[in-house]
Structure formats: C-alpha cells, structure tokens
Design a protein around this motif. Sequence first.
Motif, PDB file in Angstrom:
ATOM      1  N   MET A  40      27.656  34.873   7.839  1.00  0.00           N
ATOM      2  CA  MET A  40      28.542  35.961   8.183  1.00  0.00           C
ATOM      3  C   MET A  40      28.436  37.086   7.153  1.00  0.00           C
ATOM      4  SD  MET A  40      29.694  35.058  11.098  1.00  0.00           S
ATOM      5  CE  MET A  40      30.765  36.430  11.375  1.00  0.00           C
ATOM      6  N   HIS A  41      28.187  36.726   5.886  1.00  0.00           N
ATOM      7  CA  HIS A  41      28.051  37.761   4.854  1.00  0.00           C
ATOM      8  C   HIS A  41      26.890  38.700   5.170  1.00  0.00           C
ATOM      9  CE1 HIS A  41      31.050  36.028   2.205  1.00  0.00           C
ATOM     10  NE2 HIS A  41      30.479  34.842   2.353  1.00  0.00           N
ATOM     11  N   SER A  42      25.763  38.126   5.595  1.00  0.00           N
ATOM     12  CA  SER A  42      24.604  38.980   5.885  1.00  0.00           C
ATOM     13  C   SER A  42      24.858  39.841   7.120  1.00  0.00           C
ATOM     14  CB  SER A  42      23.335  38.146   6.067  1.00  0.00           C
ATOM     15  OG  SER A  42      23.451  37.283   7.166  1.00  0.00           O
ATOM     16  N   LEU A  43      25.593  39.321   8.110  1.00  0.00           N
ATOM     17  CA  LEU A  43      25.907  40.123   9.293  1.00  0.00           C
ATOM     18  C   LEU A  43      26.799  41.307   8.912  1.00  0.00           C
ATOM     19  CD1 LEU A  43      26.532  37.325  11.939  1.00  0.00           C
ATOM     20  CD2 LEU A  43      24.540  38.828  11.745  1.00  0.00           C
ATOM     21  N   ARG A  44      27.765  41.057   8.043  1.00  0.00           N
ATOM     22  CA  ARG A  44      28.626  42.156   7.582  1.00  0.00           C
ATOM     23  C   ARG A  44      27.811  43.200   6.813  1.00  0.00           C
ATOM     24  NH1 ARG A  44      32.069  37.806   5.944  1.00  0.00           N
ATOM     25  NH2 ARG A  44      33.494  37.366   7.646  1.00  0.00           N
ATOM     26  N   ALA A  45      26.907  42.708   5.946  1.00  0.00           N
ATOM     27  CA  ALA A  45      26.070  43.626   5.171  1.00  0.00           C
ATOM     28  C   ALA A  45      25.187  44.466   6.087  1.00  0.00           C
ATOM     29  CB  ALA A  45      25.213  42.843   4.175  1.00  0.00           C
ATOM     30  N   GLN A  46      24.675  43.856   7.136  1.00  0.00           N
ATOM     31  CA  GLN A  46      23.849  44.592   8.093  1.00  0.00           C
ATOM     32  C   GLN A  46      24.671  45.672   8.791  1.00  0.00           C
ATOM     33  OE1 GLN A  46      21.877  41.796  10.720  1.00  0.00           O
ATOM     34  NE2 GLN A  46      21.180  40.585   8.985  1.00  0.00           N
ATOM     35  N   ARG A  47      25.877  45.305   9.211  1.00  0.00           N
ATOM     36  CA  ARG A  47      26.751  46.283   9.874  1.00  0.00           C
ATOM     37  C   ARG A  47      27.086  47.434   8.929  1.00  0.00           C
ATOM     38  NH1 ARG A  47      31.687  43.504  11.635  1.00  0.00           N
ATOM     39  NH2 ARG A  47      32.251  43.753   9.466  1.00  0.00           N
ATOM     40  N   GLU A  48      27.405  47.104   7.666  1.00  0.00           N
ATOM     41  CA  GLU A  48      27.730  48.135   6.688  1.00  0.00           C
ATOM     42  C   GLU A  48      26.536  49.040   6.402  1.00  0.00           C
ATOM     43  OE1 GLU A  48      29.253  45.927   3.387  1.00  0.00           O
ATOM     44  OE2 GLU A  48      31.072  45.360   4.481  1.00  0.00           O
TER      45      GLU A  48
ATOM     46  N   THR B 261      23.109  47.937  14.215  1.00  0.00           N
ATOM     47  CA  THR B 261      23.972  47.684  15.370  1.00  0.00           C
ATOM     48  C   THR B 261      23.632  46.375  16.071  1.00  0.00           C
ATOM     49  OG1 THR B 261      22.481  48.939  16.804  1.00  0.00           O
ATOM     50  CG2 THR B 261      24.320  50.143  15.793  1.00  0.00           C
TER      51      THR B 261
ATOM     52  N   SER C 166      21.511  42.276  15.456  1.00  0.00           N
ATOM     53  CA  SER C 166      20.781  41.340  14.616  1.00  0.00           C
ATOM     54  C   SER C 166      20.211  40.251  15.517  1.00  0.00           C
ATOM     55  CB  SER C 166      21.725  40.731  13.579  1.00  0.00           C
ATOM     56  OG  SER C 166      21.014  39.912  12.680  1.00  0.00           O
TER      57      SER C 166
ATOM     58  N   CYS D 161      29.122  32.385  15.959  1.00  0.00           N
ATOM     59  CA  CYS D 161      29.108  33.664  15.238  1.00  0.00           C
ATOM     60  C   CYS D 161      28.935  34.842  16.193  1.00  0.00           C
ATOM     61  CB  CYS D 161      27.971  33.681  14.219  1.00  0.00           C
ATOM     62  SG  CYS D 161      28.210  32.533  12.860  1.00  0.00           S
TER      63      CYS D 161
END
Length: 52
Positions: free
Chosen positions: A1-9, A13, A15, A34
């Motif tokens: 989930m951390h990497s998904l948040r980092a990608q969004r930040e 749009t 992954s 997820c």
Amino acid sequence: MHSLRAQREAGMTESGLGVDTHNLDGALRVYESCGFVAVQRHCIYRKPLLLD
C-alpha cells in the motif's frame, strides 16, 4: 500500500502487476483486497521432455 500511495502522490493514475494465481500464499486475494482487478489472463503450457 505504501508504494501505491507513493505512485499516486507522484501523479500516476494506474498501477499494474503480474501474479501467479496458483500461489499457495494467496497472493491473488491480497492484490484483490488492495483494489486490483484482473484485466488479462495468460496460460502457460509445459511438457516435460523425457530423455531415453
């Protein structure tokens, strides 16, 4: 989930990933929980070659 948040930040749009659906540790369920959805499936055939 951390990497998904980092990608969004970072402005991404979407992954994607690949998973072995027969994984004994339940990887498919983890990714689906997820929010990932299957969009394509592949089939791999194997045949053992026996030596004489």
